[in-house]
Write an enzyme that holds these catalytic residues in place. Structure first.
Site, mmCIF file in Angstrom:
data_model
loop_
_atom_site.group_PDB
_atom_site.id
_atom_site.type_symbol
_atom_site.label_atom_id
_atom_site.label_comp_id
_atom_site.label_asym_id
_atom_site.label_seq_id
_atom_site.Cartn_x
_atom_site.Cartn_y
_atom_site.Cartn_z
ATOM 1 N N GLU A 154 4.396 -6.327 5.375
ATOM 2 C CA GLU A 154 2.939 -5.790 5.442
ATOM 3 C C GLU A 154 1.998 -6.824 4.993
ATOM 4 O O GLU A 154 1.106 -6.893 4.356
ATOM 5 C CB GLU A 154 2.818 -4.680 3.974
ATOM 6 C CG GLU A 154 3.769 -3.689 4.156
ATOM 7 C CD GLU A 154 3.699 -2.497 3.019
ATOM 8 O OE1 GLU A 154 2.756 -2.723 2.324
ATOM 9 O OE2 GLU A 154 4.602 -1.989 2.675
ATOM 10 N N GLU A 171 9.236 -0.420 -3.538
ATOM 11 C CA GLU A 171 8.579 -0.800 -4.803
ATOM 12 C C GLU A 171 9.116 -0.179 -6.150
ATOM 13 O O GLU A 171 8.512 0.325 -6.845
ATOM 14 C CB GLU A 171 6.895 -0.264 -4.852
ATOM 15 C CG GLU A 171 6.406 -0.993 -3.421
ATOM 16 C CD GLU A 171 4.801 -0.722 -3.541
ATOM 17 O OE1 GLU A 171 4.410 0.250 -4.239
ATOM 18 O OE2 GLU A 171 4.456 -1.058 -2.379
ATOM 19 N N HIS A 207 1.414 -9.077 0.786
ATOM 20 C CA HIS A 207 0.006 -8.944 0.771
ATOM 21 C C HIS A 207 -0.320 -10.196 -0.131
ATOM 22 O O HIS A 207 -0.546 -10.109 -1.425
ATOM 23 C CB HIS A 207 -0.333 -7.672 -0.210
ATOM 24 C CG HIS A 207 0.108 -6.432 0.486
ATOM 25 N ND1 HIS A 207 -0.683 -6.156 1.843
ATOM 26 C CD2 HIS A 207 0.933 -5.661 0.328
ATOM 27 C CE1 HIS A 207 -0.011 -5.207 2.364
ATOM 28 N NE2 HIS A 207 0.955 -4.754 1.396
ATOM 29 N N ASN A 231 11.988 -2.536 0.242
ATOM 30 C CA ASN A 231 10.701 -3.147 0.457
ATOM 31 C C ASN A 231 9.938 -3.213 -0.606
ATOM 32 O O ASN A 231 10.113 -2.351 -1.493
ATOM 33 C CB ASN A 231 10.107 -2.075 1.447
ATOM 34 C CG ASN A 231 8.851 -2.802 2.100
ATOM 35 O OD1 ASN A 231 8.957 -3.887 2.512
ATOM 36 N ND2 ASN A 231 7.619 -2.124 1.937
ATOM 37 N N ASP A 285 -0.906 -9.364 4.900
ATOM 38 C CA ASP A 285 -2.309 -9.664 5.118
ATOM 39 C C ASP A 285 -2.690 -10.856 3.914
ATOM 40 O O ASP A 285 -1.809 -10.855 3.233
ATOM 41 C CB ASP A 285 -3.062 -8.213 4.757
ATOM 42 C CG ASP A 285 -2.741 -7.666 3.676
ATOM 43 O OD1 ASP A 285 -2.180 -8.107 2.584
ATOM 44 O OD2 ASP A 285 -3.096 -6.533 3.441
HETATM 45 O O1 9MR Z 1 -2.565 0.900 3.285
HETATM 46 C C1 9MR Z 1 -1.991 2.187 2.747
HETATM 47 C C2 9MR Z 1 -3.394 2.865 2.224
HETATM 48 O O2 9MR Z 1 -3.948 3.375 3.393
HETATM 49 C C3 9MR Z 1 -2.984 4.066 1.092
HETATM 50 O O3 9MR Z 1 -4.211 4.424 0.535
HETATM 51 C C4 9MR Z 1 -2.248 3.388 0.107
HETATM 52 C C5 9MR Z 1 -1.817 4.264 -0.965
HETATM 53 O O4 9MR Z 1 -0.473 4.137 -1.590
HETATM 54 O O5 9MR Z 1 -0.777 2.721 0.791
HETATM 55 C C6 9MR Z 1 -1.165 1.671 1.656
HETATM 56 O O6 9MR Z 1 0.023 1.030 2.008
HETATM 57 C C7 9MR Z 1 0.672 0.647 1.034
HETATM 58 C C8 9MR Z 1 2.209 0.598 1.453
HETATM 59 O O7 9MR Z 1 2.519 1.999 1.828
HETATM 60 C C9 9MR Z 1 3.012 -0.034 0.090
HETATM 61 N N1 9MR Z 1 2.744 -1.187 -0.063
HETATM 62 C C10 9MR Z 1 1.392 -1.479 -0.414
HETATM 63 C C11 9MR Z 1 0.381 -0.978 0.592
HETATM 64 C C12 9MR Z 1 -1.168 -1.185 0.345
HETATM 65 O O8 9MR Z 1 -1.464 -0.435 -0.837
#
Ligand code: 9MR
Length: 455
Positions: free
Chosen positions: A278, A170, A249, A212, A280
């Site tokens: 990722e 990111e 997402h 990513n 969803d």
């Molecule tokens: O699913 C993850 C969640 O449990 C955490 O609170 C969150 C905090 O940064 O991160 C989520 O996973 C993220 C992933 O690491 C990077 N892309 C976005 C995902 C959803 O926020």
């Protein structure tokens, strides 16, 4: 574990031969033919097995805290052949205090996965978010050194256990600027991303190294183009990047778009693998899930799909019910659509000629027979299918020729000898046909069935 997503500006809605004859026959076939069966429609009954028959993996994010939930692990172990630790490999989890590394939760997931023949994606080595407080407060050359040390330490710790790393996560702004995200890491200098990739390559030379990001699905978006230009630049200058992860997402503010396949194929044309990392989808539209799977299967270098959780209740966006299983663990319509898309999907390359088979082997004392058949072939790998007859509680030993490596298996539980070239596959209740994917690494010799025994 902090649940905070600092700096996250997105909307909150997102196979000995026992006789010389067998060996000679296999060698002759390998020397004279690279013939393979066509990529036929498969009839896998789980996401992982069906994806593997297409030379892909199907994975899920996993939370270590849920591994004690039997409903969760039953689905995980049945359906998926790849896992991504959801939070356990992030910087705040693995280096909570500077220079003091903590790998327990990540190792729990890695061990769960690898002992069951699942591969692991590492997520993530360098990110502006989920930094521990000590790193958040750093800047300049001290931060640059700390970041590179973190990449080196974590990638070294898990060297050989992770097939792909999200090295950098990111790093680009949302919106129309196409700019890098203004983070403490970015402020150490624009070359921080390539420095992270070089450190990761040095630490774990055989892992695939990925960039990513999210909101990079729409080919026309500035952010997508900015990431594309960075990857093109990295490839042209020899920066060690192997893959691009598309988080995907999808929600009402950031929906799936029909040019998604163009995005995947355009990046792949740069010479990198692409992965849906990722996935969803708000509301879990079966049609949209199907489109995503079809788009990935249409791109030869799209080598896997990961959904961001198993049941809706496991999702970071649980209220959007975006996953393939409901909160009770039952399959949703989207699950059926994904499985159907995986089974109907075409394989993109190398049409086969004659389908040679190795002669059946019946080892002394054994009462089962294992027959290996070549299946789909790609530019860098090929599938083999082994049919066992005579017993349901079978154990089959298969050998591949170095430097070949088995990268994926289905419908059996594999273990390997210390060389990594001899695989012992045991029945796991999924029937009498198992399969595996072999990374050719330049050698296209057919794997050999060494034995079939009843256990
Ligand atoms: O699913 C993850 C969640 O449990 C955490 O609170 C969150 C905090 O940064 O991160 C989520 O996973 C993220 C992933 O690491 C990077 N892309 C976005 C995902 C959803 O926020």
């Amino acid at each position: 574990m902090t649940e905070r997503c600092q700096g996250d500006t997105r909307p909150r809605t997102g196979p000995r031969a026992r006789t010389a004859i067998v060996l000679a026959a296999a060698a002759l076939l390998a020397a004279t033919s690279a013939a393979f069966l066509p990529g036929t429609a498969s009839a896998g009954t789980t996401l992982g097995a069906s994806a593997a028959e297409k030379g892909r993996y199907f994975g899920t994010a996993v939370a270590a805290s849920r591994l004690s939930d039997g409903n969760y692990t039953t689905i995980l172990n049945r359906e998926f052949n790849s896992v991504t630790p959801e939070n356990e490999m992030k910087i705040d989890a693995t280096e909570p205090q500077q220079g003091r590394f903590s790998y327990g939760a990540a190792e729990q997931i890695v061990n769960h996965a690898r002992s069951r023949g699942m591969s692991v994606r590492g997520h993530t080595l360098a990110w502006h978010s989920q930094q521990p407080p000590w790193m958040e407060s750093m800047s300049g050359s001290a931060l640059r050194s700390a970041m590179l040390n973190h990449v080196t330490q974590v990638a070294t710790h898990f060297r050989g256990q992770v097939v792909a790393w999200d090295v950098v996560n990111e790093a680009f702004e949302d919106g129309t600027s196409g700019a890098r995200r203004n983070s403490n890491l970015q402020r150490t200098g624009n070359d921080w991303i390539e420095a992270a990739f070089r450190a990761a390559r040095a630490a774990d030379p055989n892992a695939k190294l990925c960039y990513n990001d999210y909101n990079t699905d729409n080919w026309t978006h500035a952010k997508t183009q900015a990431v594309y230009n960075m990857v093109r630049d990295f490839k042209s200058r020899g920066v060690p990047i192997d893959c691009v992860g598309f988080q995907s997402h999808f929600n009402n503010d950031s929906p799936y778009v029909s040019n998604y396949r163009t995005t995947l194929s355009s990046f792949a044309a740069l010479g990198v693998d692409v992965q849906v990392t990722e996935l969803d989808i708000q509301g879990a539209s079966a049609a949209t899930y199907r489109s995503v799977v079809e788009d990935c299967l249409a791109v030869a270098r799209c080598n896997g799909i990961t959904v961001w959780g198993i049941r809706d209740s496991d999702s970071w966006r649980a209220s959007q019910t975006p996953l393939l299983f409901n909160s009770s663990g039952q399959k949703k319509a989207a699950y059926d659509a994904v499985l159907a898309a995986l089974n109907n999907g075409t394989t993109p390359t190398d049409p086969p000629t004659t389908p040679p088979t190795t002669p059946p082997t019946t080892p002394p004392g054994g009462s089962c027979t294992a027959t290996l058949q070549d299946s789909t072939r790609w530019g860098d790998r090929f599938n083999s299918q082994v049919t066992v007859s005579g017993a349901s509680n079978w154990t089959v030993v298969v050998a591949v020729t170095p430097p070949q490596k088995v990268s994926n298996t289905w419908n059996g539980t594999p273990t390997w000898d210390s060389s990594g070239n001899v695989m012992t596959m045991r029945s796991n209740g999924s029937g009498n046909v198992f399969g595996f994917t072999t990374m050719a690494n330049g050698t296209w010799t057919r794997p050999v069935v060494r034995s079939c025994t009843v256990s």
